[in-house]
Structure formats: structure tokens, C-alpha cells
Design an enzyme around this catalytic site. Structure first.
Site, PDB file in Angstrom:
ATOM      1  N   SER A   1      23.972  13.583 -28.244  1.00  0.00           N
ATOM      2  CA  SER A   1      24.641  12.513 -27.508  1.00  0.00           C
ATOM      3  C   SER A   1      25.914  12.919 -26.774  1.00  0.00           C
ATOM      4  CB  SER A   1      24.958  11.347 -28.453  1.00  0.00           C
ATOM      5  OG  SER A   1      25.868  11.741 -29.461  1.00  0.00           O
TER       6      SER A   1
ATOM      7  N   LYS B   1      31.548   5.048 -32.311  1.00  0.00           N
ATOM      8  CA  LYS B   1      32.164   6.055 -31.434  1.00  0.00           C
ATOM      9  C   LYS B   1      33.328   5.460 -30.643  1.00  0.00           C
ATOM     10  CE  LYS B   1      28.027   8.899 -31.126  1.00  0.00           C
ATOM     11  NZ  LYS B   1      26.905   9.390 -30.300  1.00  0.00           N
TER      12      LYS B   1
END
Length: 336
Positions: A242, A287
Site C-alpha cells: 500500500s 493510517k
């Protein structure tokens, strides 16, 4: 009266001791769930070294990570109550018949692939010639109850998705996600030394039902980019695909004379394919929280994750992107 008070204190002490024993025992009793929580934001300039890098950049690009740990009874209870943590069933995290060690190894492979991809995209974007040598993408397992098991086999080699040739596992993931849940996807696969087209239905993700998937685990067979200069990326134990977009931006920032950050603190996430398309990821809420704690001012979010991201952001500017060009356009505006 004094005796009554002492009796109550003894009862409270016993109750506290019982609770303490339960909590401690709960730390050692594992259950079939994983706890997903915010981890940290890391300055990418500390992880990436590019030959001939420009040393004068003032801003910062961040890689952000999440922690994903097998839950105990105690940690599951904490995660259930904590606003920034999530509980995910183990069978939605680990491939069938794959233990945690093998899964960590798979994430490490995804990270290596993401780094290779970033090098190809970044160097190509600034004008270098880059080629790829690849043996294809192998099906290595299936999620529980996925329809894909009726169409595919372990060992199938995926050569194309909807007619578009693929070299890497991350390309397959991004192309599958580029549709609505329930749509079919046509895979060109190599099986028994011949190529065949197989149409497979997509379904919702277990924890992110808005993201289409076909419920398979895949890995890139040996491949490598042929690049003309040294680009070293050292992410240690961090795994997964990612960080692709942010790797590309940091590599470009070190290669170009201008400061792409415009002096800003910019975090973000998203996979990237060879065409520069940015793909959706998991754990976006955690995140964003990690980025806010690090003091980041802006956060690049894959467009497909934007709705979920809005539920987590408090003091950070979310920037939805679907491609590398989207991110570069925003950076150009921030630098004005």
C-alpha cells in the site's frame, strides 16, 4: 462503622484481584480474530536513497503503517471499545491453509513488489527507459467460501485481466478493483501449458464490502525491473503493497531539482500500477490517525477509500487521488 468500611474494602480488593486475574489470563488466550490499530508514520527520506539525490528538499513525504496482531481475549475487548481499532475475523485476513508466518512472508513479497513497481513508475515518469522481466502472477490460495475456487486452481498463472497484460500481483489487484462489486472479471490464465480465458464473479470484501474482490491470494513469480541507476529502499519489517504511491513521490522528489512537497508535510497511501493508477487499500482510518499524530498536513487517499477516510480525519487535509498525475497536480498547486 470501621468494620463495615474494612469489609467493603476487602470485597473491593477481592473484586479487583478477580478482574486483574481475568485480564492477565486473557492476554494469553488467543482467538480467531486480528486487531488492526494505528502504528506510525515514517519519513520516506530515511528509507529511500537514490543515486545522485537532490539534498535540498525542505518538506517531508511520509509512509504510514498499521499494526495487525492476532487478538487475545483482552486485546479484543480493548479493540471492541477503542474508537481507532478494528477487529477482523482471522479467515478474512489469512489465506486458507496459510499460517501467520507464511502470511508475513507473503506481505514481505508484496512489499518487495511495491518497491520494484515504484522504481519503474518513478524513473519512467522522469524520463528514464525501464523494462520489466517477469514470469507472471501465480494463484496460491483462496479465501474461505469464495466462488473463485470453482473457476481457478492453485498454480494457475494469470497473464491478463480483461485483456490487459499483467506482470505483477499488484496489477491484478488494482484491475479487479476497478469495477463495481458483483461485476464479472475475465482472467487470461496459463494452465496445463495453454492459455484460457475464465470469467470469474467479484464479491464484496469481508471487512470492506464496497471493494470488489475475487477471493484469491496471488504472488508475482520472479521478476525484476532493469533500471539505469541505484535506488535503495529499506523498509525493514514493514510489509504489504500500500505504500506504492508514496514511494514513487519520494523517488521523484530525490531525482528532480524542485521540492515536490513545497515544504509541506505530506502523508498518504495507495497501491500503484505500471500506468500510474492508484488503487484502494485496507486500514485507511488507522493510517490517517497515524499521520495526524505525526503532524502531517495533507493525506493522499485513493478515491475508492475517500468515504471511509472522511470518518477518521480530524485535523488533516484529505486529498483524493486516482492516479499519480492527480497527486502531482495537487503538489504543483501546493508549491505555488
Amino acid at each position: 462503622m470501621k468494620e463495615v468500611v474494612l469489609l467493603k474494602l476487602k470485597r473491593l480488593g477481592k473484586a479487583f484481584l478477580v478482574v486483574l486475574i481475568i485480564v492477565v489470563l486473557g492476554l494469553f488466550i488467543r482467538i480467531d480474530y486480528y486487531v488492526v490499530s494505528p502504528s506510525r508514520a515514517v519519513e520516506l527520506s530515511e528509507l529511500i536513497m537514490v543515486e545522485g539525490a537532490d539534498p535540498d528538499d525542505e518538506g517531508t513525504f511520509y509512509l504510514v503503517t498499521v499494526s495487525q496482531q492476532n487478538a487475545s481475549l483482552t486485546s479484543a475487548a480493548v479493540a471492541f471499545l477503542h474508537p481507532h481499532m478494528e477487529l477482523r475475523a482471522a479467515d478474512s485476513v489469512l489465506p486458507a491453509e496459510m499460517d501467520e508466518k507464511e502470511y508475513r512472508e507473503l506481505l514481505a513479497e508484496y512489499m518487495t513488489e511495491s518497491q520494484h513497481m515504484a522504481k519503474v513508475v518513478a524513473l519512467s515518469e522522469v524520463g528514464y527507459d525501464v523494462t520489466i522481466i517477469s514470469d507472471g502472477v501465480e494463484v496460491i490460495g483462496f479465501l474461505e467460501d469464495t466462488e473463485a475456487a470453482d473457476y481457478l486452481r492453485e498454480g494457475d498463472i494469470i497473464r491478463a485481466v480483461d485483456g490487459k497484460e499483467v506482470h505483477l500481483a499488484s496489477e491484478v489487484t488494482i484491475l479487479v478493483q476497478d469495477r463495481s462489486v458483483g461485476d464479472d472479471v475475465t482472467l487470461t490464465i496459463e494452465r496445463d501449458n495453454r492459455d484460457v480465458n475464465i470469467t470469474v464473479p467479484t464479491g464484496p470484501g469481508a471487512d470492506e464490502p464496497e471493494i470488489p474482490r475475487i477471493g484469491i491470494y496471488i504472488k508475482s513469480l520472479p521478476w525484476e525491473p532493469v533500471i539505469p541507476l541505484d535506488v535503495n529502499i529499506d523498509t525493514g519489517s514493514i510489509g504489504g503493497p500500500s505504500a506504492g504511491l508514496m514511494f514513487v513521490l519520494e523517488i521523484m522528489n530525490q531525482l528532480l531539482p524542485q521540492d515536490l512537497t513545497g515544504g509541506k508535510k505530506i502523508a498518504g497511501t495507495g497501491t500503484i500500477d505500471l500506468d500510474g493508477k492508484v488503487g484502494r487499500i485496507g486500514g485507511v482510518k488507522q493510517k490517517i490517525i497515524a499521520a495526524e499524530k505525526a503532524g502531517a498536513e495533507y493525506f493522499f487517499v485513493p478515491e475508492g477509500n475517500m468515504e471511509e477516510a472522511l470518518t477518521a480525519a480530524r485535523d488533516i487535509n484529505l486529498v483524493p487521488v486516482s492516479s499519480l498525475q492527480d497527486a502531482l497536480s495537487v503538489l504543483a498547486e501546493l508549491s505555488e
